[in-house]
Design a protein around this motif. Structure first.
Motif, PDB file in Angstrom:
ATOM      1  N   ASN A  68      14.049 -25.941   3.160  1.00 26.51           N
ATOM      2  CA  ASN A  68      14.399 -24.527   3.038  1.00 26.51           C
ATOM      3  C   ASN A  68      13.207 -23.588   2.916  1.00 26.51           C
ATOM      4  N   LEU A  69      12.015 -24.112   3.013  1.00 19.74           N
ATOM      5  CA  LEU A  69      10.828 -23.258   3.015  1.00 19.74           C
ATOM      6  C   LEU A  69      10.276 -23.207   4.432  1.00 19.74           C
ATOM      7  N   GLU A  70      10.266 -22.013   4.983  1.00 21.71           N
ATOM      8  CA  GLU A  70       9.841 -21.846   6.363  1.00 21.71           C
ATOM      9  C   GLU A  70       8.350 -21.542   6.407  1.00 21.71           C
ATOM     10  N   GLY A  71       7.649 -22.198   7.277  1.00 24.58           N
ATOM     11  CA  GLY A  71       6.215 -21.989   7.441  1.00 24.58           C
ATOM     12  C   GLY A  71       5.413 -22.997   6.642  1.00 24.58           C
ATOM     13  N   LYS A  72       4.271 -23.351   7.194  1.00 23.25           N
ATOM     14  CA  LYS A  72       3.439 -24.384   6.564  1.00 23.25           C
ATOM     15  C   LYS A  72       2.905 -23.961   5.199  1.00 23.25           C
ATOM     16  N   ARG A 132      26.516 -18.405   0.857  1.00 22.87           N
ATOM     17  CA  ARG A 132      26.763 -16.993   1.146  1.00 22.87           C
ATOM     18  C   ARG A 132      25.822 -16.500   2.244  1.00 22.87           C
ATOM     19  N   ILE A 133      24.558 -16.894   2.200  1.00 20.52           N
ATOM     20  CA  ILE A 133      23.598 -16.494   3.232  1.00 20.52           C
ATOM     21  C   ILE A 133      24.033 -17.029   4.589  1.00 20.52           C
ATOM     22  N   ILE A 134      24.429 -18.294   4.628  1.00 14.27           N
ATOM     23  CA  ILE A 134      24.864 -18.902   5.891  1.00 14.27           C
ATOM     24  C   ILE A 134      26.104 -18.199   6.421  1.00 14.27           C
ATOM     25  N   ARG A 135      27.058 -17.902   5.540  1.00 11.71           N
ATOM     26  CA  ARG A 135      28.287 -17.212   5.956  1.00 11.71           C
ATOM     27  C   ARG A 135      27.952 -15.829   6.530  1.00 11.71           C
ATOM     28  N   ARG A 150      18.444 -20.733   9.255  1.00  9.62           N
ATOM     29  CA  ARG A 150      19.487 -20.869   8.248  1.00  9.62           C
ATOM     30  C   ARG A 150      19.075 -21.880   7.185  1.00  9.62           C
ATOM     31  N   PRO A 151      19.399 -21.591   5.933  1.00  7.98           N
ATOM     32  CA  PRO A 151      19.089 -22.558   4.865  1.00  7.98           C
ATOM     33  C   PRO A 151      19.880 -23.854   5.049  1.00  7.98           C
TER      34      PRO A 151
END
Length: 153
Positions: A68-72, A132-135, A150-151
């Protein structure tokens, strides 16, 4: 064995949070047994529940964070912080179980139970927030592009 089984099924189902919450619940039951006036045999069983819950969930927690963490950079910093908290937890655990509290170690078990309960609630609230974020992301009008990742639950 618990770690391997959980890793297999959580990868197969592409879900982390239900396994983490389930294992935390098992550990909560284990610590509750440890705090009770149960017989030695029942407390021995409670110890197994604590170990299954705590150590079985740890790899899922790490992978859930990494997913769930985007980016290196964010991933590297997040995982470093998470591992730092784990190390500090080990330091705390080695100091809350003191010889003067034997044989029941009530303060140590109570602190462990409390910290685990906070983690349980944090995991539940994070999973609900991700749902909730995904919805909301899925509700984007058809044809619009949503470039955000998306998480993972």
């Amino acid at each position: 064995m618990t770690m391997l089984i959980v890793a297999h099924f959580s990868d197969k189902m592409k879900l982390r949070s239900p396994f983490i919450v389930g294992l935390q619940a098992i550990a909560l039951v284990g610590y509750a047994i440890e705090l009770s006036n149960a017989s030695a045999g029942v407390k021995y069983f409670g110890t197994f529940l604590c170990l299954i819950g705590v150590f079985g969930a740890f790899p899922s927690v790490i992978s859930w964070l990494a997913n769930n963490l985007e980016g290196k950079r964010k991933r590297a910093i997040g995982l470093a912080l998470q591992n730092s908290v784990a190390v500090v937890s080990g330091i705390i655990a080695s100091n809350i179980y003191q010889a003067k509290d034997e044989p029941r170690y009530i303060p140590g078990h109570a602190i462990s139970l409390g910290i685990l309960a906070v983690g349980f609630l944090a995991t539940l609230s994070t999973a609900l927030a991700y749902m909730r974020i995904i919805r909301n992301m899925n509700a984007v009008v058809e044809g619009e592009k949503d470039a955000r990742r998306r998480p993972t639950l």
